[in-house]
Design an enzyme around this catalytic site. Structure first.
Site, PDB file in Angstrom:
ATOM      1  CD  GLU A  96      -3.052  -0.987   2.177  1.00  0.00           C
ATOM      2  OE1 GLU A  96      -4.229  -0.877   1.811  1.00  0.00           O
ATOM      3  OE2 GLU A  96      -2.714  -1.006   3.366  1.00  0.00           O
ATOM      4  CB  CYS A 382      -0.229   6.673  11.251  1.00  0.00           C
ATOM      5  SG  CYS A 382       1.243   6.026  12.056  1.00  0.00           S
TER       6      CYS A 382
END
Length: 396
Positions: A96, A382
């Site tokens: 990703e 995150c």
């Protein structure tokens, strides 16, 4: 004959591409033409490299060479403009990569031009707004023009570090990425976004899937290719490590290197070992010794990342322990309120708890910033990268 895995040109240095041209009886400048085509122009197919003679393009193809740009398999767009890319590699594995227009404030206060650009733009009201669940607004429309952007890039398929607050840890690790696969993620995103650094300001953070310092040689080669080929200066790159102490020492000796961020996430060994089992191998004493010895450039600050876990590591006494840990280091701290997930054993602290932790650090004279969560609604924030596909993708 020069070769590399999958015969991808992406990942070869200027010298390697020059050697490839010379082996084929071509003049040395063909190497520079290939280098510019692959990195600066981000051309995706050999037959489109118009600066090369047709016969040389044909020879490269006959020998099995190809550009090697990875495929964007899926694409998810957040209500705040963040884009999460599922990037497919040549062997079918996926990683990703995240595009964040205006970034997440992570560079603030790091002592570089990239940090200076945004430091004055962050205020408490903006942070409070960004900590709320994402909602579409004119100010954060995906189509809005941006002044700078950040690309978060992966360095491994999965991750071996096993941090307990991170989705990626649930995947384990399958393999390291080649340098060309790391650069290829960035090239694919820049092509998709129609962006051409250095004309446009792009920051790179090696904070996606994987631990870059466990793939050190490929990571460092990708940095050199990004600087020399794509045109992104090292001052606009940051690498985050969970605390691979020997590599922190190696990294400090590099003549060309990004800025360094260290994931702290615990104010004492007991807390840090619970959240980050790696701490049992290199504890806080080892880690902070390496941090104190790290050679910083003029104005540069070392960044410590601290993920706040509700009722685990977010108490005032733990903030005061952090103050003592970093005392004497030219550093700044980024606070990250845990990005939630049902598979994680932790909760997100409330906003007042986050601000209280920040106030204690700031009052102790430590520049402290709250990282803005970007793309929570598409699992792009995150710690959320787990190749989630149970979201309707935007057509590409």
């Amino acid at each position: 004959m020069l070769s590399q895995p999958s015969n991808s040109l992406l990942g070869l240095s200027l010298q390697e591409l020059t050697d490839l041209a010379l082996e084929a009886g071509q003049p040395a400048y063909r190497g520079q033409q290939l280098f510019d085509a692959v990195y600066r122009q981000k051309i995706d197919r050999l037959d489109r490299v118009s600066t090369l003679p047709l016969e040389y393009r044909a020879r490269l193809a006959d020998e099995g060479w190809h550009v090697g740009l990875p495929k964007i398999s899926r694409k998810f767009v957040s209500s705040d403009g963040t884009v999460r890319y599922l990037v497919e590699l040549s062997d079918g594995e996926t990683v990703e990569t995240v595009w964040m227009p205006e970034g997440d404030g992570g560079e603030s206060g790091d002592g570089t031009d990239a940090g200076d650009e945004i430091e004055t733009e962050i205020d408490t009201e903006h942070v409070v707004a960004e900590l709320r669940p994402a909602t579409r607004s004119k100010a954060h429309s995906a189509s809005e023009t941006w002044r700078r952007s950040t690309i978060c890039v992966s360095s491994q398929v999965g991750c071996a570090v096993n941090c307990k607050f991170c989705f990626t840890a649930l995947l384990g690790v399958k393999r390291n990425l080649e340098a060309g696969e790391i650069v290829g993620q960035i090239a694919a995103v820049l092509r998709d976004q129609g962006v051409d650094p250095p004309l446009q300001r792009v920051n790179i953070v090696f904070m996606g899937m994987g631990e870059p310092f466990l793939n050190y040689d490929n990571f460092m080669k990708s940095v050199r290719l990004l600087v020399e080929g794509v045109g992104i200066p090292e001052s606009r790159m940051t690498v985050s490590t969970a605390g691979i102490v020997p590599r922190i020492h190696d990294f400090g000796q590099e003549s060309l290197r990004p800025k360094l961020a260290i994931s702290l996430n615990g104010s004492n060994d007991a807390l840090r070992s619970e959240a980050m089992p790696l701490n049992r191998k290199w504890n806080l004493a080892d880690l902070m010794k390496a941090a104190r010895e790290f050679p910083l450039r003029a104005r540069e600050r070392l960044t410590f990342e601290y993920v706040l876990l509700a009722d685990v590591n977010d108490a005032p006494e733990q903030a005061r322990e952090v103050v003592e840990l970093v005392r004497g280091i030219r550093a700044k701290i980024n606070l990250i309120a845990l990005n939630p997930g049902t598979e994680l054993p932790y909760r997100t602290p409330n906003q007042e708890r986050v601000f209280q932790f920040q106030r204690i650090l700031v009052e102790a004279g430590i520049p402290t910033f709250i990282r803005r969560p970007r793309g929570r609604d598409i699992f792009a924030a995150c710690g959320q990268l787990k190749r989630t596909v149970e979201i309707a993708p935007v057509a590409t």
